[in-house]
Design an enzyme around this catalytic site. Sequence first.
Site, PDB file in Angstrom:
ATOM      1  N   CYS A   1      23.943 -44.338  63.020  1.00  0.00           N
ATOM      2  CA  CYS A   1      24.368 -45.121  61.856  1.00  0.00           C
ATOM      3  C   CYS A   1      25.616 -45.943  62.178  1.00  0.00           C
ATOM      4  O   CYS A   1      25.762 -47.069  61.703  1.00  0.00           O
ATOM      5  CB  CYS A   1      24.560 -44.207  60.662  1.00  0.00           C
ATOM      6  SG  CYS A   1      22.975 -43.535  60.082  1.00  0.00           S
TER       7      CYS A   1
ATOM      8  N   HIS B   1      17.951 -42.398  57.679  1.00  0.00           N
ATOM      9  CA  HIS B   1      19.215 -41.934  57.116  1.00  0.00           C
ATOM     10  C   HIS B   1      19.656 -42.859  55.980  1.00  0.00           C
ATOM     11  O   HIS B   1      19.289 -44.034  55.940  1.00  0.00           O
ATOM     12  CB  HIS B   1      20.296 -41.899  58.208  1.00  0.00           C
ATOM     13  CG  HIS B   1      20.129 -40.787  59.201  1.00  0.00           C
ATOM     14  ND1 HIS B   1      21.103 -40.406  60.077  1.00  0.00           N
ATOM     15  CD2 HIS B   1      19.069 -39.961  59.430  1.00  0.00           C
ATOM     16  CE1 HIS B   1      20.673 -39.394  60.823  1.00  0.00           C
ATOM     17  NE2 HIS B   1      19.438 -39.115  60.453  1.00  0.00           N
TER      18      HIS B   1
ATOM     19  N   GLU C   1      22.403 -44.390  55.384  1.00  0.00           N
ATOM     20  CA  GLU C   1      23.099 -45.624  55.772  1.00  0.00           C
ATOM     21  C   GLU C   1      22.118 -46.690  56.265  1.00  0.00           C
ATOM     22  O   GLU C   1      22.287 -47.879  55.981  1.00  0.00           O
ATOM     23  CB  GLU C   1      24.102 -45.341  56.902  1.00  0.00           C
ATOM     24  CG  GLU C   1      25.171 -44.313  56.557  1.00  0.00           C
ATOM     25  CD  GLU C   1      24.792 -42.920  57.048  1.00  0.00           C
ATOM     26  OE1 GLU C   1      23.655 -42.465  56.795  1.00  0.00           O
ATOM     27  OE2 GLU C   1      25.659 -42.279  57.675  1.00  0.00           O
TER      28      GLU C   1
ATOM     29  N   CYS D   1      26.564 -40.490  61.650  1.00  0.00           N
ATOM     30  CA  CYS D   1      26.172 -40.123  63.018  1.00  0.00           C
ATOM     31  C   CYS D   1      26.275 -41.358  63.912  1.00  0.00           C
ATOM     32  O   CYS D   1      26.528 -42.471  63.458  1.00  0.00           O
ATOM     33  CB  CYS D   1      24.751 -39.555  63.034  1.00  0.00           C
ATOM     34  SG  CYS D   1      23.459 -40.811  62.868  1.00  0.00           S
TER      35      CYS D   1
END
Lengths: 147, 147
Positions: free
Chosen positions: A87, A54, A56, A84
């Site tokens: 993260c 992801h 992040e 999410c």
Amino acid sequence: MLFDDTYFMREALRQAKLAFDAGEVPVGAIVVWGDKIIGRGHNQVEQLNDSTAHAEMIALTSAFNQLGAKYLPEATLYVTVEPCLMCCGAMYWSKLARIVYGAEDVKNGYRKTAGTNWPFHQKASLSSGVLADECAQLMKDFFAARR
Amino acid sequence: MLFDDTYFMREALRQAKLAFDAGEVPVGAIVVWGDKIIGRGHNQVEQLNDSTAHAEMIALTSAFNQLGAKYLPEATLYVTVEPCLMCCGAMYWSKLARIVYGAEDVKNGYRKTAGTNWPFHQKASLSSGVLADECAQLMKDFFAARR
């Protein structure tokens, strides 16, 4: 003020557009320390064949490498979409001072599981809604094009 | 039965001991598909200067690379200590079928924030307590030696 939340969210949006152009769910993130961007990342799940890649996670690891430090206690992370749970956990471990996100994500955002519990570091602060419409529109355009 | 949970948790413990020997908080993880270990990882937060370099994250990324796939819907992840929220999120995205952990972690385990909410994939199952004493003892030895 030049270096405000809107300025930095635009930089996160530039990252999200890189993801969009690569056929990835368009989420982008940057990490800022003072007025300096010390980490950038965009979603690379497809390119890396890794569901944990992801925006992040990549921006945080990039910031750790840039600083040579494993904690970021004075840094702010900007991300175009509500993070999410994974993260949020990564931000917790990073000891980030502040998290700013753009659009809400009812389906995958952290609140779906955490509810009203606080998944970030106890000293961290959170802001949301910065450039929310632009961040959300990019997601809508992506999923509309896929249908 | 040769390839049971105890067998695979011993393999995860071998990973945890690698972390211990490197001066890292001793947590180890493996990912198993059928009877085959497709990913291994041990905590490398200090070595990589990255607070997100948990055993489970490394084992998952290693499994994605091994299979060339971004989902692991028939795989089981074994980890010596109750996973944190970040690692649960990573397991969610990986669509793991099953998670098995050894010792509980009251301080950093996912239940501290998630409470009774289910942070794993809705189809995933969870077991705990496998070789719990050995997994916990390794942690105790590590923190005792640091004091």
